[in-house]
Design an enzyme around this catalytic site. Structure first.
Site, PDB file in Angstrom:
ATOM      1  N   LEU A  63      -6.310  24.600 -34.966  1.00 35.21           N
ATOM      2  CA  LEU A  63      -6.933  23.502 -34.216  1.00 35.21           C
ATOM      3  C   LEU A  63      -8.414  23.743 -33.972  1.00 35.21           C
ATOM      4  O   LEU A  63      -8.918  23.564 -32.869  1.00 35.21           O
ATOM      5  CB  LEU A  63      -6.180  23.263 -32.892  1.00 35.21           C
ATOM      6  CG  LEU A  63      -4.692  22.963 -33.041  1.00 35.21           C
ATOM      7  CD1 LEU A  63      -4.002  22.947 -31.685  1.00 35.21           C
ATOM      8  CD2 LEU A  63      -4.481  21.635 -33.751  1.00 35.21           C
ATOM      9  N   HIS A  64      -9.116  24.136 -35.042  1.00 32.28           N
ATOM     10  CA  HIS A  64     -10.550  24.396 -34.958  1.00 32.28           C
ATOM     11  C   HIS A  64     -11.332  23.593 -35.994  1.00 32.28           C
ATOM     12  O   HIS A  64     -12.143  24.149 -36.731  1.00 32.28           O
ATOM     13  CB  HIS A  64     -10.837  25.887 -35.156  1.00 32.28           C
ATOM     14  CG  HIS A  64     -10.112  26.783 -34.216  1.00 32.28           C
ATOM     15  ND1 HIS A  64      -9.852  28.116 -34.497  1.00 32.28           N
ATOM     16  CD2 HIS A  64      -9.582  26.556 -32.983  1.00 32.28           C
ATOM     17  CE1 HIS A  64      -9.199  28.656 -33.489  1.00 32.28           C
ATOM     18  NE2 HIS A  64      -9.017  27.736 -32.559  1.00 32.28           N
ATOM     19  N   PRO A  65     -11.158  22.259 -36.092  1.00 33.65           N
ATOM     20  CA  PRO A  65     -11.897  21.475 -37.089  1.00 33.65           C
ATOM     21  C   PRO A  65     -13.377  21.381 -36.736  1.00 33.65           C
ATOM     22  O   PRO A  65     -13.734  21.223 -35.570  1.00 33.65           O
ATOM     23  CB  PRO A  65     -11.214  20.103 -37.024  1.00 33.65           C
ATOM     24  CG  PRO A  65     -10.701  20.005 -35.623  1.00 33.65           C
ATOM     25  CD  PRO A  65     -10.281  21.408 -35.257  1.00 33.65           C
TER      26      PRO A  65
ATOM     27  N   ASP B 264     -11.741  24.428 -41.100  1.00 33.70           N
ATOM     28  CA  ASP B 264     -10.715  24.658 -40.085  1.00 33.70           C
ATOM     29  C   ASP B 264     -10.180  26.070 -40.263  1.00 33.70           C
ATOM     30  O   ASP B 264     -10.402  26.697 -41.303  1.00 33.70           O
ATOM     31  CB  ASP B 264      -9.582  23.630 -40.220  1.00 33.70           C
ATOM     32  CG  ASP B 264      -8.561  23.724 -39.086  1.00 33.70           C
ATOM     33  OD1 ASP B 264      -8.977  24.018 -37.947  1.00 33.70           O
ATOM     34  OD2 ASP B 264      -7.364  23.513 -39.339  1.00 33.70           O
ATOM     35  N   HIS B 265      -9.505  26.576 -39.264  1.00 31.92           N
ATOM     36  CA  HIS B 265      -8.801  27.853 -39.356  1.00 31.92           C
ATOM     37  C   HIS B 265      -7.303  27.590 -39.485  1.00 31.92           C
ATOM     38  O   HIS B 265      -6.733  26.827 -38.705  1.00 31.92           O
ATOM     39  CB  HIS B 265      -9.049  28.703 -38.107  1.00 31.92           C
ATOM     40  CG  HIS B 265     -10.451  29.192 -37.974  1.00 31.92           C
ATOM     41  ND1 HIS B 265     -11.087  29.296 -36.755  1.00 31.92           N
ATOM     42  CD2 HIS B 265     -11.347  29.608 -38.896  1.00 31.92           C
ATOM     43  CE1 HIS B 265     -12.310  29.761 -36.935  1.00 31.92           C
ATOM     44  NE2 HIS B 265     -12.486  29.950 -38.229  1.00 31.92           N
TER      45      HIS B 265
END
EC number: 1.1.99.1
Length: 572
Positions: A476-478, A302-303
Site C-alpha cells: 500500500l505504497h503507491p 509500489d512495494h
C-alpha cells in the site's frame, strides 16, 4: 464542516495526508481563505475502526472507508491485486498500519540527482521531517529527530519476547541492531516508530486538520467528489476553480489556486480527465488535450510484500487476541482506558538490510509481528504464531495508470508490473532466503514451531517466485505517478521549485504522486514531509535552512557505527 463561500484563495482537492498538512499550514496566513474538499466521509472521533489502532484490518475492503481499487490483471502475476485507499478525512493515514518511516537519507540524495532537483536532497528535507515530528522514543539530545511537531510518535515498545528474539536473530545472522531506523542508521533491527498517541491513531487529520478547524479562514467539505477542473475561457491552461458533486447535486467553487492532493491514484486520473497527459492517449478517450505531459500516470511505483508465518511453540504470541470471545473485553479495555491489545498497531519492530553487496543501502524491509494474521484478518490455523513481512524496497519495475473513459466515477486502469524485471525477481528470491535465514537462527529456537507459509515445500528459486506471484500483496505504497522533475525531463509533471504542473497556471500537485522515486520504507512520513516543504513554497516563505548531518554509509563508516550498542540511551 461546510464551505462558507463560493471563492477561495486555495482549493485543496483531497483531505488525506498531504491535504491535511496543506489545509493547516496554508490557513496559518489569516488573509488567505482555504477550502479542503474530501470525497470521503469524516473521521469521526467515535469511529472505532479509525481511532482504535488494532482495528486497522477492518476498514480495508469496506466501502465506507476504502475506495477499493484493483489493478488490472498483473501480467507477471496472472491475477489482480487489491489496493486499499482511504475514503475518509485523513485519507490513507486514517486506515493504514500507522508505521512511521522516513526512508533512507540516500533516497533523497537520489531525488536530488537530476538537474533542478538539488533542493530535495536529504539536507533540505531533514528540517521538514523534524518540523512534523514529536519523537518520544528519541534521546533529548538527538539533533536528527524532531521534538515538538504535530505528529506524535510512539517508539515500540516491542516488549513481547518474540521481538527481542527476532532482533537477536538478526544479529546472529550477521546484521546489527540499530538505535533508530529513522535516525543516523537505518540499516539493522530494532523498534519502529508508530503514529499512535495515548492509545489512538495519530492520523494526518487528527494531527493537522482538526486543530486548525477553529480558524475562520479554513473550510472543510466532506463527501465532495471533484469531477472536473474549471479553466479560464480565454486561457485553456489557466485553472480558475473546480466542480464537485455532493448528495447528487453539482457545485462549483472558484479559486486563485487549485492544489491536487488526491493521492497517487486520484491525482493523475483528474489530470487526465482535465486534458493534461499524453495527447494521443487523451484523444483516444474523447478528451481534448490541454497540455501534453506524457508522464501523467506513468512511472508508477509500489512495494509488494509477502508474509512468512511460523507456528510458535510457547504461548507468548498475540494469537489468542483474535478469538472472537476475547474481543469484547479487549474493546472495552481500549474504550475506557486506551490500553491493552487494541491500543497498539503491533508493527512495533523490524529491520532493514542489504540483500547483496551490490547495493549501497538497505533494499529489504522487515516488519515483525508477534501474531500470524493477514492484513484482511485471515488468521493462521495455530494456537500461537508469528510472522515477518518482507519485500524489496526499490524495485525497478514500473507501472501506469490510465483513465478508461471521460466518466470521473469510473475507476482507472492500473498496472504496476510487479515482478517484470530480472532484477526484481532476483531481489525477491534474496528477500525470502534472507528472511528464512534470520528466522532459523538460534535466538528463535525457543519459539520456532516450524514454517506455516510458504512452507518447507517451497525451496527453489522458481518455487519461491511462484509463491510470491500467488501470495504477494501490495504494501500500500503507491507513488510517483505525476513525478517532480525539471521541464527538460519529458516524463516530469511537476516543477520541483514551485510544485506547479508544467505548462499550467494556478495548478499544483502535492501528494505521493509527485515523488520522483519511492523511498525505502512506508511512504506516509515522506508524504507529510513533502507537504510541509510544499506549504512553504506555496506561501512564498523562506525555506527552512538545510541541515547537513552525517548518516550511516555502508563501506565507508565503521560497520557498527550507529548500532544500538553505541548509545546507552537505546537498549532493548
Amino acid at each position: 464542516m461546510r464551505r462558507k463561500r463560493d471563492s477561495y484563495d486555495y482549493v485543496i482537492i483531497g483531505g488525506g495526508s498531504a491535504g491535511s498538512v496543506l489545509g493547516a499550514r496554508l490557513s496559518e496566513d489569516k488573509d488567505k481563505n482555504v477550502l479542503v474538499l474530501e470525497a470521503g466521509r469524516s473521521d469521526y472521533f467515535w469511529d472505532l475502526f479509525i481511532q482504535m489502532p488494532a482495528a486497522l484490518m477492518f476498514p480495508s475492503g469496506n466501502r465506507f472507508y476504502d475506495w477499493e481499487y484493483q489493478t488490472d490483471e498483473e501480467p507477471h502475476m496472472g491475477r489482480r491485486v487489491d489496493h486499499a485507499r482511504g475514503k475518509v478525512l485523513g485519507g490513507s493515514s486514517s486506515i493504514n498500519g500507522m508505521i512511521y518511516q522516513r526512508g533512507n537519507p540516500m533516497d533523497y540524495e537520489g531525488w536530488a540527482e537530476p538537474e533542478g532537483m538539488d533542493t530535495w536532497d536529504f539536507a533540505h528535507c531533514l528540517p521538514y521531517f523534524k518540523k512534523l515530528e514529536t519523537t518520544y522514543g528519541a534521546a533529548p539530545y538527538d539533533k536528527v529527530r524532531g521534538h515538538d511537531g504535530p505528529i506524535k510518535l510512539k517508539r515500540g515498545p516491542a516488549t513481547n519476547p518474540l521481538f527481542k528474539s527476532f532482533f537477536n536473530a538478526g544479529v546472529e545472522a550477521g546484521y546489527h541492531k540499530t538505535a533508530d531506523v529513522n535516525g543516523y542508521r537505518q540499516e539493522g533491527f530494532g523498534p519502529f516508530d508508530s503514529q499512535v498517541h495515548h492509545g489512538r491513531r495519530m492520523s494526518a487529520s487528527r494531527a493537522y486538520l482538526r486543530p486548525a478547524l477553529r480558524r475562520r479562514n479554513l473550510d472543510v467539505e466532506t463527501r465532495a467528489f471533484v469531477t472536473k477542473l474549471i479553466f479560464d475561457e480565454n486561457n485553456s491552461k489557466k485553472v480558475t476553480g473546480v466542480t464537485f458533486k455532493k448528495n447528487g447535486k453539482e457545485h462549483t467553487v472558484h479559486a486563485n489556486e487549485v492544489i491536487l492532493s488526491g493521492g497517487a491514484f486520484n491525482t493523475p486520473q483528474l489530470l487526465q480527465l482535465s486534458g493534461i497527459g499524453d495527447s494521443e492517449f487523451l484523444k483516444s478517450k474523447g478528451i481534448e488535450p490541454r497540455m501534453h505531459l506524457p508522464g501523467v500516470g506513468e512511472n508508477f511505483e509500489d512495494h509488494l510484500e509477502v508474509y512468512i508465518q511460523h507456528k510458535c511453540k510457547q504461548p507468548v504470541s498475540l494469537q489468542p487476541s483474535l478469538d472472537v470471545k476475547r474481543m469484547p473485553f479487549i474493546g472495552l479495555q481500549w474504550i475506557f482506558a486506551r490500553k491493552g491489545a487494541a491500543a497498539s498497531n503491533h508493527f512495533e519492530g523490524g529491520g532493514f538490510v542489504r540483500s547483496n553487496d551490490d547495493v549501497d543501502y538497505p533494499n529489504l524491509m522487515f516488519h515483525f509481528l508477534p501474531i500470524a494474521v493477514r492484513y484482511d484478518g485471515q488468521k493462521a490455523p495455530v494456537a500461537h504464531g508469528y510472522q515477518v513481512h518482507v519485500g524489496p524496497m526499490y524495485s525497478n519495475s514500473r507501472g501506469s495508470l490510465k483513465i478508461k473513459s471521460k466518466d470521473p466515477f469510473e475507476k482507472p486502469s492500473i498496472v504496476f508490473n510487479y515482478l517484470s524485471t530480472k532484477e526484481d525477481e532476483r531481489e525477491w528470491v534474496e528477500a525470502i532466503r534472507v528472511a528464512r535465514n534470520i528466522l532459523k537462527q538460534k535466538a528463535m529456537d525457543p519459539f520456532n514451531g516450524g514454517e506455516i507459509s510458504p512452507g518447507p515445500q517451497v525451496q527453489t528459486d522458481e518455487e519461491i517466485l511462484d509463491w510470491v506471484r500467488k501470495d504477494g500483496e501490495t504494501a500500500l505504497h503507491p507513488s510517483c505517478s505525476a513525478k517532480m522533475g525539471p521541464a527538460s525531463d519529458p516524463m516530469a509533471v511537476v516543477d520541483p521549485l514551485t510544485m506547479k504542473v508544467h505548462g499550467m497556471e494556478n495548478l499544483r500537485v502535492v501528494d505521493a504522486s509527485a515523488m520522483p522515486r519511492t523511498t525505502n520504507g512506508n511512504i506516509h512520513a515522506p508524504v507529510l514531509m513533502l507537504a510541509e516543504k510544499a506549504a512553504d513554497i506555496i506561501r512564498g516563505r523562506k525555506p527552512l535552512e538545510p541541515q547537513y548531518v552525517d548518516y550511516y554509509k555502508h563501506g565507508i563508516d565503521d560497520e557498527k557505527a550507529g548500532a544500538m550498542e553505541d548509545d546507552p540511551f537505546y537498549q532493548y
